[in-house]
Structure formats: structure tokens, C-alpha cells
Design an enzyme around this catalytic site. Sequence first.
Site, PDB file in Angstrom:
ATOM      1  N   SER A 119       0.832  -1.206   0.000  1.00 45.64           N
ATOM      2  CA  SER A 119       0.000   0.000   0.000  1.00 45.64           C
ATOM      3  C   SER A 119       0.863   1.250   0.000  1.00 45.64           C
ATOM      4  CB  SER A 119      -0.880   0.042   1.243  1.00 45.64           C
ATOM      5  OG  SER A 119      -1.604  -1.127   1.368  1.00 45.64           O
ATOM      6  N   HIS A 140      -2.336  -3.317  -6.795  1.00 46.76           N
ATOM      7  CA  HIS A 140      -2.892  -2.993  -5.481  1.00 46.76           C
ATOM      8  C   HIS A 140      -4.376  -3.313  -5.448  1.00 46.76           C
ATOM      9  CE1 HIS A 140      -3.802   0.211  -2.249  1.00 46.76           C
ATOM     10  NE2 HIS A 140      -3.283  -0.836  -1.665  1.00 46.76           N
ATOM     11  N   GLU A 152      -5.465  -1.059  -8.517  1.00 47.46           N
ATOM     12  CA  GLU A 152      -4.557  -0.017  -9.021  1.00 47.46           C
ATOM     13  C   GLU A 152      -3.340  -0.729  -9.597  1.00 47.46           C
ATOM     14  OE1 GLU A 152      -4.265   3.913  -6.418  1.00 47.46           O
ATOM     15  OE2 GLU A 152      -4.391   2.150  -5.158  1.00 47.46           O
ATOM     16  N   ASN A 191      -4.909   6.077  -2.312  1.00 48.28           N
ATOM     17  CA  ASN A 191      -4.501   6.440  -0.946  1.00 48.28           C
ATOM     18  C   ASN A 191      -3.907   7.843  -0.851  1.00 48.28           C
ATOM     19  OD1 ASN A 191      -5.537   4.361   0.478  1.00 48.28           O
ATOM     20  ND2 ASN A 191      -3.706   3.061   0.272  1.00 48.28           N
TER      21      ASN A 191
HETATM   22  P1  NAI Z   1      -1.877  -9.553   7.028  1.00 42.60           P
HETATM   23  O1  NAI Z   1      -1.051  -9.276   8.218  1.00 42.60           O
HETATM   24  O2  NAI Z   1      -3.297  -9.925   7.237  1.00 42.60           O
HETATM   25  O3  NAI Z   1      -1.225 -10.724   6.190  1.00 42.60           O
HETATM   26  C1  NAI Z   1       0.133 -10.808   5.905  1.00 42.60           C
HETATM   27  C2  NAI Z   1       0.484 -12.278   5.831  1.00 42.60           C
HETATM   28  O4  NAI Z   1       1.797 -12.381   5.343  1.00 42.60           O
HETATM   29  C3  NAI Z   1       0.454 -12.962   7.190  1.00 42.60           C
HETATM   30  O5  NAI Z   1      -0.387 -14.091   7.131  1.00 42.60           O
HETATM   31  C4  NAI Z   1       1.884 -13.358   7.417  1.00 42.60           C
HETATM   32  O6  NAI Z   1       2.038 -14.563   8.149  1.00 42.60           O
HETATM   33  C5  NAI Z   1       2.375 -13.493   6.007  1.00 42.60           C
HETATM   34  N1  NAI Z   1       3.826 -13.468   5.855  1.00 42.60           N
HETATM   35  C6  NAI Z   1       4.720 -12.724   6.529  1.00 42.60           C
HETATM   36  N2  NAI Z   1       5.962 -13.001   6.079  1.00 42.60           N
HETATM   37  C7  NAI Z   1       5.842 -13.921   5.111  1.00 42.60           C
HETATM   38  C8  NAI Z   1       6.773 -14.614   4.302  1.00 42.60           C
HETATM   39  N3  NAI Z   1       8.042 -14.372   4.403  1.00 42.60           N
HETATM   40  N4  NAI Z   1       6.286 -15.501   3.422  1.00 42.60           N
HETATM   41  C9  NAI Z   1       4.966 -15.747   3.318  1.00 42.60           C
HETATM   42  N5  NAI Z   1       4.054 -15.120   4.082  1.00 42.60           N
HETATM   43  C10 NAI Z   1       4.494 -14.227   4.964  1.00 42.60           C
HETATM   44  O7  NAI Z   1      -1.728  -8.294   6.099  1.00 42.60           O
HETATM   45  P2  NAI Z   1      -2.680  -7.797   4.931  1.00 42.60           P
HETATM   46  O8  NAI Z   1      -3.624  -6.824   5.458  1.00 42.60           O
HETATM   47  O9  NAI Z   1      -3.167  -8.968   4.171  1.00 42.60           O
HETATM   48  O10 NAI Z   1      -1.656  -6.979   4.052  1.00 42.60           O
HETATM   49  C11 NAI Z   1      -0.794  -7.598   3.143  1.00 42.60           C
HETATM   50  C12 NAI Z   1      -0.286  -6.581   2.158  1.00 42.60           C
HETATM   51  O11 NAI Z   1      -1.383  -6.035   1.470  1.00 42.60           O
HETATM   52  C13 NAI Z   1       0.423  -5.413   2.801  1.00 42.60           C
HETATM   53  O12 NAI Z   1       1.467  -5.002   1.952  1.00 42.60           O
HETATM   54  C14 NAI Z   1      -0.637  -4.353   2.861  1.00 42.60           C
HETATM   55  O13 NAI Z   1      -0.118  -3.045   2.872  1.00 42.60           O
HETATM   56  C15 NAI Z   1      -1.376  -4.622   1.589  1.00 42.60           C
HETATM   57  N6  NAI Z   1      -2.761  -4.173   1.547  1.00 42.60           N
HETATM   58  C16 NAI Z   1      -3.594  -4.322   2.615  1.00 42.60           C
HETATM   59  C17 NAI Z   1      -4.910  -3.904   2.545  1.00 42.60           C
HETATM   60  C18 NAI Z   1      -5.820  -4.101   3.706  1.00 42.60           C
HETATM   61  O14 NAI Z   1      -6.897  -3.475   3.712  1.00 42.60           O
HETATM   62  N7  NAI Z   1      -5.487  -4.914   4.686  1.00 42.60           N
HETATM   63  C19 NAI Z   1      -5.447  -3.285   1.319  1.00 42.60           C
HETATM   64  C20 NAI Z   1      -4.509  -3.239   0.229  1.00 42.60           C
HETATM   65  C21 NAI Z   1      -3.219  -3.641   0.361  1.00 42.60           C
END
Ligand code: NAI
Length: 657
Positions: A119, A140, A152, A191
Site C-alpha cells: 500500500s 494494489h 490499481e 490512498n
Molecule cells: P496480514 O497481516 O493480514 O497478512 C500478511 C500475511 O503475510 C500474514 O499471514 C503473514 O504470516 C504473512 N507473511 C509474513 N511473512 C511472510 C513470508 N516471508 N512468506 C509468506 N508469508 C508471509 O496483512 P494484509 O492486510 O493482508 O496486508 C498484506 C499486504 O497487502 C500489505 O502489503 C498491505 O499493505 C497490503 N494491503 C492491505 C490492505 C488491507 O486493507 N489490509 C489493502 C490493500 C493492500
Amino acid sequence: MPIFSKVGVVGAGTMGHGIAEVAAIAGYQVYLSDVSQDILNSALEKIKWSLQKLKESGKLKESVETIISRIKPTTNLSDFADADYIIEAVVENSEVKRKVFSELDGIVKPNAIFATNTSTIPISTLAEATKRQDKFIGLHFMNPPVLMPLVEIIMGNKTSQQTLEITIEFAKSIGKDYVIVKKDVPGFLINRINGRTFAEAILMYDEGYQKEDIDAMTRFRLGMPMGFLELLDFTGIDVSYNAALEAIKRGEKEPPHFKVLKKMVEDGRLGVKSGKGFYTYKSKIYERPKIVPTDNMYLINPLRIIAPAVNEAAWLIRNNISSAEDIEKGMIKGMSWPQGPLTFADKFGIDNIVNFLEQRYHDTGNDYYNPDPLLKEMVEQKKLGVKSGEGFFKWNYERVDFGPVRYEKLHDYAKITMRRAEKLNALNEAMWTGLTQAFNKAKEDKDVRAVIITGEGRAFCAGDDIEMMHYWENTASVIEWSQKISSPLIDTLANYPKPIIAEVNGLAFGGGMELLILFDIVIASEDATFAIPEGLIGALPPLASSMGVGFVSRKIARYALTGEWLSAKQAKELGLVDIVVPPEQLEITGVEIVEKVKRVAPLSSMSIKRVINSIRNSYLDKLQIASQELTILSTTEDFKEGMKAFIERRQPKYKGK
Ligand code: NAI
């Protein structure tokens, strides 16, 4: 239709599992990885639950089992070797992300494309961790990926055109619309604009506005699906805080609302997840805060939200980062805005946006508000939006002057302006006739859904021109005046098929106040004044004492019998005015009400008006009595004395004859 066979998704959290689900629904074989089997199991459960919901609502062609069988969970990235397109959705930490990409670079075939769902982190920073910067792109997704219709697509510094094209095809293949961000700027498109608008909601809260009023303004005036403070609670205050912190670490200036976010995070007010943010959530589960329309929401200028968003959008356009069309699409499909920021700007007026930003810049000294050169240039070139026929977009515009009355077609509504400022827009013959012509023109134009009427200068309308009345010589001349001059307008208005909105910009006296009885929605500037002082000059207010007392309120009797002045607030209590706003908001509130009126089905609107008009018309016999009374009064000595005294600016001496 899939455009290749295998997609890899790294990270099975909130976003990753949703992205995997979307890809599997579209027919792709999906590798889904995370650091532990437990996380993957939980992700698969969530996907199954979501697919079942979609199946129940008839949105899936295939069975849940078929789709889920396409997802291969793994904790081992080496399983990704034959993937064609890999989307990373691990935690928002550049170190972790770079490590994942660097590892994948050595595993995956050389022509596979890498996409990141970050993000906030610059795409190019992550691409540098690989030897395939040309095949690296930002993709995105919005949360939740299954439901949100837009992605995006962000170009890194070295992303190739081919990678962009494949990514566009991929987005289409999974049923997503897309916007393109041509340069790798933090926050991308959505954003960046969110950042500006959320910041403003937070600042207003910090300035002491009630959270309910701020959110009521965003929901009920701007038509946003959620209040912005409510939305911030929903996404997590820490998320906004961390995004701002990352930007500061990258060298950006501390945004003005940062201190508020920091304090909230320090106090554990993280939003829904901690049970308290701007609102409280008893069970740490999202329950919609009770937000209802309030009178105070009209004290908050909607430009507080819209102007900074437009400033940011102008920056994106001027720097060739996104197109105007993509900005609109991004905010509508990505954030469920009712219309894009540039459409808001065109409707509210680019001049109003620039003036507002300049004032904020002057008041705060923060270049956050310094109007973008593109906006200033547009004002110089008279590209003011709907009101000049062109702004960011083109609009239908037409202008005709009927004597002192200006008629403007503003795309799908009309604006009628009384322009005799030096005479406080008093109703002389030309004004009465001009108004009748202008209203008739608006009536006949099929595109026109509503009419706004306002006055130029410091008055809305000072009522009948006393100098003209002074020359009424006998009963016949009064009757002739009524038949030829005033009745055509009153008849037109009392039977008008379209909503009429008055913007009372200042003094509304005598006939100027009385005409409001014939309009449907009256917005008044808080410094406007009202009076029906005809009795003080030996005449009577015919519309107010008849239709006004019957259709609006008995309380009008007081003002007819005393000639007392009313403030805008008192006129609202009387029922004559509907909305009172600070003067600088008058024009944009008119635009806002037109927008609301346009949402009503055209035939419903016409039916409603017919019913209202039938009630207005039921008072016409009373108006007839008032007209007869006026005719009789006009022959009296006291009437002559009243007119004379008014013109000579002295107290009249009435004799009762
Ligand atoms: P989250 O914390 O729910 O999920 C992240 C996952 O990545 C976790 O399950 C974690 O165990 C896993 N992980 C960490 N290191 C890892 C590795 N080395 N290999 C494989 N898996 C690994 O986070 P979320 O919210 O899903 O965010 C993920 C990405 O998406 C971030 O970059 C965030 O900025 C982006 N994003 C999030 C949005 C949201 O509303 N939550 C919207 C758009 C983008």
C-alpha cells in the site's frame, strides 16, 4: 478467461487469501504460501466460507469444491517454480518483502512477472531486490479483494510496457476494472487522495467539531457511504499512523494530522480492533455508529474534504501520473464515492476550490493547501467547471439575459440570477417579466431538472420597486400591473413542474421574501435578513398574508402585522427557510441540493410538484382577496403618504383614510 495457467500468491493474510480466491474463481491454478500451515489452514477456511456465500447468492458458476481444488497451499516458496504471475501480499515491511522477492527471483522462471500488493512502499524499492525490474509491477487490490471491483496498477521506475500490458490483461481476466498509476509515487492514486481527505476529517475533529457532525456532513451532504472517522476506525487508526510514519521516514513532511494519530495510537485508540477509536465499539466488533443528519453538519464546509482531494488530483494529473478518468474511476470504484473528486470540483466550481485552498493556505501556512498550478491556470482560463461549460470535463452551458435577469443552463439544471444589484434587485417591470421568461425557458428545457434562483450583490431581492409603485395612478393601473406584470410570474411559479431552489444571499424584503413561498427549497446565508414591511408603507404583503399564512405558517401574521425583521434562523423557525449556511457555503449548498433533487425519479419529482402546487393553488382565492385589498389600499391617501415618506426617507403620517 485465464491468460496463463499458474498464479502464485505469497502471504495468506487478509489480502492474500482474498487474492488467491479471486484468481481461483477466474480459473487459475493458484499457489498460496505463508509462514505456517496453521495460517494456511485458516486462510482456506475463510476462502471456503466466502465461496459458499458467493455460491448462495448465485455468483459462482462452478462448485465451491472445484474452485478450492485449484488452490495449492504451501509453506515452501520453491513450489512456485512454474508460476507465471506472482503476487506478493506479505506484511507491510520492506525488509520482509525484499527478502521474499529476492528468494523468489532465484526460484521462479525468468519470464514470470512479479507484482506487489504493497500500500505504501515504493514499487521500485522492492523491484531492486530482484534481477527482473522490468517484469516487476504494483498490483494494489482493495479490501476485500473478492468484492471490490477495482485494482490499481502501478508502474515502477523500470517496469516495461509489456509487463503493464500483461498485468492489465490479468486484471481483466480476474474480472477487475483497473486504474493506472504511471509513476511510482507513494500512496499511488487512491490512498494519496484518501490521505488528504482523512487528514481533514481528523483535523476537524481536533479543532473541536463533533465527530457525529463531521461524519454526518460526509455522509449526508457529500453522499459518501461511510463517515470518514467511522471509516478510519474501521480500517484501524494504527494503519493510518503507520502509513504516515513510513512517509515521514522516507523524508516527507510531517502531515498536520499526524500528532492526533500518534496520540490516539499511544492511548490505544486503534478503532474497532481495540474497542475505541473516534467511536466506541463494545465488543470490538464493528457496529455502525449512529450517525444521523444534524443541523450542525451545515456549519462544516464540504470543501474541507473535497478541496484537498481536488488539489491532490490536480497534482496527479499535472505530473502525468494518472488521468482524470482514472482518478474518477479510482475513487468511485475503489472507495465507493458517489462521484469522482474532479466531478465534485466541476460542480462546486474550480474558483470556489481555489479560493477555499488559498484561504486555508493563508490561515494555516501549510503548503499542503497551496493550490496546484493546474487549478490556478484553470481559473485564469475561466475553466470553472459546470458554471462555465468546461472544467476538468465538458458540460452543456447556455446563457441568456432577459433584461436584468440572467438565465444560465448549467448542464442539467438552470440558474436564474437577479442582476440589479444597485437597486437591491428590486422588482421593477423588467425584473418581473425577466423572471417569468427565465422560469419559462427552464421549464421548457427537457435537460433541466431543477432551477436555482439567487440575487447578485448584497440583496436577494428588496421586493417591489417602490419608485414604480409610487406611480400607480389609479385602481385601473394597479389592476393592469397585477394582470400584466406580477400575475404571469406568480401563475408560472404556482404551477411550476420542476423543483425550485432559492439561494438567499442577503436581504429578502417584501415581494423578495414573499416569492420564497412559491419556491420549494430555500437555502439562506446566515447573514440574510427578511421582512414583509409593506404595512409600514401603507400597502400589504399579498402573497405572505394569504398563501404564506396558509401554506407556510400562521406565524407569518406577526411579521405582516408588525413589519419586524427576521434573521435567517428565525425565517427557518417560521418554515420559510429550510437550510441556513455560512455565506461562503451558499453556492455549493445549492449544488448539493440540486444533486439530491436529481436523485429523485423525474416522474416522481413531477408528481410531487403537482401535489404541492395543488395545495399552493388552493390558496389562490385568498390571494385574490389580498390583491383586492391592495387595490383598495392603493387608492388611499395613506398609501400615497407611505410611498412618499419612504422615498423621502422620513416617517409617514397616517390619517386612516
Ligand atoms: P496480514 O497481516 O493480514 O497478512 C500478511 C500475511 O503475510 C500474514 O499471514 C503473514 O504470516 C504473512 N507473511 C509474513 N511473512 C511472510 C513470508 N516471508 N512468506 C509468506 N508469508 C508471509 O496483512 P494484509 O492486510 O493482508 O496486508 C498484506 C499486504 O497487502 C500489505 O502489503 C498491505 O499493505 C497490503 N494491503 C492491505 C490492505 C488491507 O486493507 N489490509 C489493502 C490493500 C493492500
